[in-house]
Enzyme design. Structure first.
Site, PDB file in Angstrom:
ATOM      1  N   ILE A 166       0.868  -1.191   0.000  1.00 31.21           N
ATOM      2  CA  ILE A 166       0.000   0.000   0.000  1.00 31.21           C
ATOM      3  C   ILE A 166       0.899   1.233   0.000  1.00 31.21           C
ATOM      4  O   ILE A 166       2.076   1.153   0.338  1.00 31.21           O
ATOM      5  CB  ILE A 166      -0.934   0.026   1.234  1.00 31.21           C
ATOM      6  CG1 ILE A 166      -0.115   0.058   2.534  1.00 31.21           C
ATOM      7  CG2 ILE A 166      -1.887  -1.166   1.186  1.00 31.21           C
ATOM      8  CD1 ILE A 166      -0.928   0.369   3.764  1.00 31.21           C
ATOM      9  N   LYS A 167       0.305   2.355  -0.359  1.00 30.42           N
ATOM     10  CA  LYS A 167       1.078   3.592  -0.400  1.00 30.42           C
ATOM     11  C   LYS A 167       0.816   4.385   0.874  1.00 30.42           C
ATOM     12  O   LYS A 167       0.037   5.347   0.867  1.00 30.42           O
ATOM     13  CB  LYS A 167       0.693   4.404  -1.644  1.00 30.42           C
ATOM     14  CG  LYS A 167       1.285   3.830  -2.938  1.00 30.42           C
ATOM     15  CD  LYS A 167       0.752   4.539  -4.161  1.00 30.42           C
ATOM     16  CE  LYS A 167       1.323   5.910  -4.362  1.00 30.42           C
ATOM     17  NZ  LYS A 167       2.716   5.960  -4.826  1.00 30.42           N
ATOM     18  N   SER A 168       1.433   3.955   1.971  1.00 32.55           N
ATOM     19  CA  SER A 168       1.271   4.743   3.192  1.00 32.55           C
ATOM     20  C   SER A 168       2.296   5.870   3.150  1.00 32.55           C
ATOM     21  O   SER A 168       3.401   5.705   2.608  1.00 32.55           O
ATOM     22  CB  SER A 168       1.467   3.882   4.431  1.00 32.55           C
ATOM     23  OG  SER A 168       2.787   3.424   4.510  1.00 32.55           O
TER      24      SER A 168
END
Ligand code: PMP
Length: 322
Positions: A166-168
């Site tokens: 995910i793109k945290s």
């Protein structure tokens, strides 16, 4: 410096943002210094491109739904409770592009974040969340058409440190350290290895290698982000070029010795890598497979290939008079 700076104005137009449930002028879209996400990186974001097609006078947003699905997966992991479905987020994006009246390539940046104005709290379940969205003009992110890369001394974080699918926001400290190190040393981009020493990805791109007539790319389990451009490249290589695509662990020295390397990403598009650690890759020029895939990709993202129009959301922006 560079052409990759996105700004809050488009020509003479003041841009608007979607903020706290409404479309407001960008200047009014402000958060408090107490905002949790500012202190801890508790946010997930997406980078989506809108590609301007001058002949048609239309914007083509590439694989928007898949980007929002990845954002929603990130929200689940970070317990970011936002009251929108992927479909609603797509609609909001189209509306904002119409309001902003862009007539050039844009970057679409949705951000779901812990908006609670509470700093000393590390319990995700306690913290309020919100969603914001901006669309800004955006050109060539990498600032070059060919890349000279180095292997980063920074290792890609492992999925059991910070989730890598995910793109945290917080995980990007890793990317920033690698990109900064590479560019200060005179290279264009970093190739980052994972904890096991296998190739993982670039600082904001997936990696592909052409070797033995096949296309190879690191497995997602090597902590690469499941890139939407990566998925696009895999499908095009298989369906249009009839190539075998192998997802496997790749060693650094394989990249030195292969025929072609390129990076893929929404911002980076599909860009050939001509050298790694000062060793030419292949002939030291962009290779035929990279160029063929790149050509197809550019046609598709700008809505010029009818076969792949289902990947594009067509928008006709209309500027609202100031
Ligand atoms: N890896 C990282 C770390 C990225 O930030 C990106 C850009 N989102 C990518 C890979 C490529 O992903 P995508 O093709 O979905 O943009």
């Amino acid at each position: 410096m560079g052409t990759n700076k996105a700004t809050s104005v488009d020509g003479n137009k003041t841009l608007h943002a979607f903020f706290k449930g409404a479309v407001v002028p960008m200047d009014e879209a402000k958060v408090s210094v107490m905002t949790h996400a500012l202190h801890y990186g508790t946010a997930v974001f997406e980078g989506i491109r809108g590609n301007w097609n001058e002949e048609k006078g239309k914007m083509y947003i590439f694989r928007m739904r898949e980007h929002y699905e990845r954002l929603i997966r990130g929200c689940k992991i970070l317990m970011l409770d936002i009251p929108y479905t992927a479909e609603q987020l797509c609609d909001t994006t189209v509306d904002l592009i119409m309001t902003n009246g862009h007539d050039s390539d844009i970057y679409i940046r949705p951000l779901a974040y812990k908006s609670a104005e509470v700093v000393a709290n590390l319990k995700l379940q306690d913290l309020d969340s919100d969603f914001t969205l901006i669309t800004v003009p955006f050109g060539n992110y990498l600032g070059t058409d060919i890349l000279r890369c180095c292997t980063s001394s920074w290792r890609r974080v492992d999925d059991n440190m910070i989730p890598t699918q995910i793109k945290s926001a917080g995980i990007y400290v890793n990317s920033l350290l690698a990109k900064t190190e590479a560019t200060l040393a005179g290279f264009d981009e970093a190739i980052i290895l994972n904890q096991d020493g296998h190739v993982s990805e670039g600082s904001g791109e997936n990696v592909f290698m052409v070797s033995g007539g096949k296309l190879h790319t690191p497995r997602i389990e090597d902590n690469a982000l499941p890139g939407i451009t990566r998925d696009t490249v895999i499908q095009l290589a298989q369906d249009e070029l009839g190539m075998d695509v192998v997802e496997r662990s790749i060693d650094r020295s394989e990249l030195y010795l292969c025929d072609e390397v390129f990076l893929s990403g929404t911002a980076a598009h599909l860009t050939p890598v001509v050298s790694l650690d000062s060793r030419d890759i292949g002939t030291g020029e962009p290779g035929p497979v990279s160029l063929e895939l790149q050509k197809m990709y550019f046609e598709i993202v700008a809505g010029r290939n009818p076969k792949y129009l289902h990947w594009c959301t067509e928008v006709t922006p209309v500027s609202i008079p100031a």
